[in-house]
Design a protein around this motif. Sequence first.
Motif, short mmCIF file in Angstrom:
data_model
loop_
_atom_site.label_atom_id
_atom_site.label_comp_id
_atom_site.label_asym_id
_atom_site.label_seq_id
_atom_site.Cartn_x
_atom_site.Cartn_y
_atom_site.Cartn_z
N LEU A 5 0.80 -1.22 0.00
CA LEU A 5 0.00 0.00 0.00
C LEU A 5 0.84 1.28 0.00
N ASN A 6 2.02 1.23 0.68
CA ASN A 6 2.78 2.48 0.85
C ASN A 6 3.71 2.80 -0.32
N ALA A 28 -0.20 1.43 -5.58
CA ALA A 28 -1.51 1.70 -4.97
C ALA A 28 -1.68 3.21 -4.76
N TYR A 29 -2.89 3.71 -5.00
CA TYR A 29 -3.25 5.13 -4.84
C TYR A 29 -2.54 6.04 -5.84
N LEU A 30 -1.95 5.48 -6.88
CA LEU A 30 -1.22 6.35 -7.81
C LEU A 30 -1.84 6.44 -9.20
N SER A 31 -3.11 5.98 -9.33
CA SER A 31 -3.75 6.12 -10.64
C SER A 31 -4.65 7.34 -10.62
N PHE A 67 -10.03 11.67 -2.88
CA PHE A 67 -10.04 10.69 -1.79
C PHE A 67 -11.16 11.02 -0.82
N LEU A 108 -9.14 8.88 5.57
CA LEU A 108 -8.15 9.79 4.98
C LEU A 108 -8.43 11.27 5.30
N ASN A 121 -7.85 18.24 -2.80
CA ASN A 121 -8.91 17.24 -2.95
C ASN A 121 -10.26 17.92 -3.26
N LYS A 166 -15.90 4.29 -2.48
CA LYS A 166 -15.39 3.28 -3.40
C LYS A 166 -16.38 2.12 -3.47
N SER A 210 -17.70 10.86 1.77
CA SER A 210 -17.58 10.41 0.39
C SER A 210 -17.56 11.64 -0.52
N ASN A 217 -18.23 5.63 -8.84
CA ASN A 217 -17.29 4.62 -8.35
C ASN A 217 -17.42 3.39 -9.25
#
Length: 441
Positions: free
Chosen positions: A253-254, A258-261, A266, A271, A299, A326, A335, A400
């Motif tokens: 995850l870190n 992950a989270y990079l597309s 968020f 978060l 965001n 999601k 959300s 989503n």
Amino acid sequence: MSLSISVFGLGYVGSVSAACFASMGHQVIGVDVNPAKVETMESGRSPIIEASMSELVAEGHRAGRLHATIDSTAAVLESDGSFVCVGTPSLRNGKLDLSHIEKVAREIGAALKQKKSGHTIVLRSTVLPGTTESMVLPVIEQASGRRAGIDFTVAYNPEFMREGSAVADFLQPPYTILGAQDASHLALLRELYRQTPGKVFETSVGVAEMVKYLSNAFHAVKVTFANEVGTLCKHLGVDAQAVTEIFTSDTRLNVSPAYLSPGFAFGGSCLPKDVRALTYKAKELDLKLPMLESLLPSNAEHVERAVEAVMRTNKRKIAHLGLSFKAGTDDLRESPQVQLVKRLLGEGYEVKVWDQDVSLGRLAGSNRQYIEEVIPHIGSLLSADLEDVLNWGEVVIIGNKSVKKAELSTHLRKEQIVIDLVNLDKALRSDGTSSYEGICW
Ligand SMILES: NC(=O)c1ccc[n+]([C@@H]2O[C@H](COP(=O)([O-])OP(=O)(O)OC[C@H]3O[C@@H](n4cnc5c(N)ncnc54)[C@H](O)[C@@H]3O)[C@@H](O)[C@H]2O)c1
């Protein structure tokens, strides 16, 4: 096969490229406007201080494979291709200074006037997307009177070396990126990198140009993030090294894709709340941590981008698919999709919402309380009937990934406008069932 290449600019990138290509058995001519650099390389010494460079340049010189000159015309005429490695510094206002690139492009173009055979020009300098095709290519065409793609070819091949370990990075790159308008323009580069380890990506010029910026921006993000987190740790009396050591050991995850597309904002129950708590704590400690502080405003801007995309359609009936942050959860807390629906209602749009995982009857606890506070009348907007919602809407927002592409395509009509916030399926972009807009692609 041994190739003959010229390298324009004998700075960090150019010297290392020239010396490494020579060490791979190719015939290399370095070109620079600075006579001192040319003399240094021509006499077998490295123009830059860098590990292994003295040995490589001396070896190339001894073998007669590495030369240097200030004569750009001779260098072009004697080579199959030219690498452009001149500087692209910042102007005072931050804009990229392309004057060196333009000058070299003009020189290469002028030399090509005299050349009977074809030539490949490869940009290695860091330039913004579009530069190679909209500036370098026309300048060479104009100066040479020749046509790109026919009489000469142009490619972009970014360099990922770090000063201090430049030779090792050049010989063992993370990957090799070859950008061109047509794969046939890559013949020289394919041959040159035939033995180079790592994956080779053949792509468009724009993608190749942008990957370089993405890499440098991300490295800057990583350094700044680590430094802000370290600063916070220090003031909280927590061992920053121990924290980062454990943090970076998670490669799922870190430190991972992950989270990079590119996708939607968020959200969820963790978060936003946790970023808020950290930045609040930093303020209490009188710490300025601009990167962490920028996360929530950035965001929120992303949610606004979705609102603006809807506004541009000039339609009023909005079918929103997917309300939770999601797919696979009914958690509506924070959300961004809920925020988006709320904004659209505030702007006077009619909205119908479909989400297979969200049923008001089942919502409980803080989740129910949240939605009752944010959109009290959500019940009147929610429908469990996808077909009904799709038939009704003029604009379809994919909020989503809970909706299946096949199901969606069956019901979409030509006149509907799809706004995709999550890159549901690449095929949606081109299947022609309706007009399509991705939020950030
Ligand atoms: N330094 C790095 O680690 C690194 C890594 C990857 C990419 N880059 C990018 O590569 C490019 C070059 O960077 P650098 O650090 O090697 O630059 P640099 O300033 O060290 O070298 C540039 C060289 O180009 C020469 N030059 C200028 N005009 C010329 C001309 N008309 N003809 C011939 N030579 C000319 C200069 O005299 C100089 O020797 C930049 O776009 C940079 O952003 C740099």
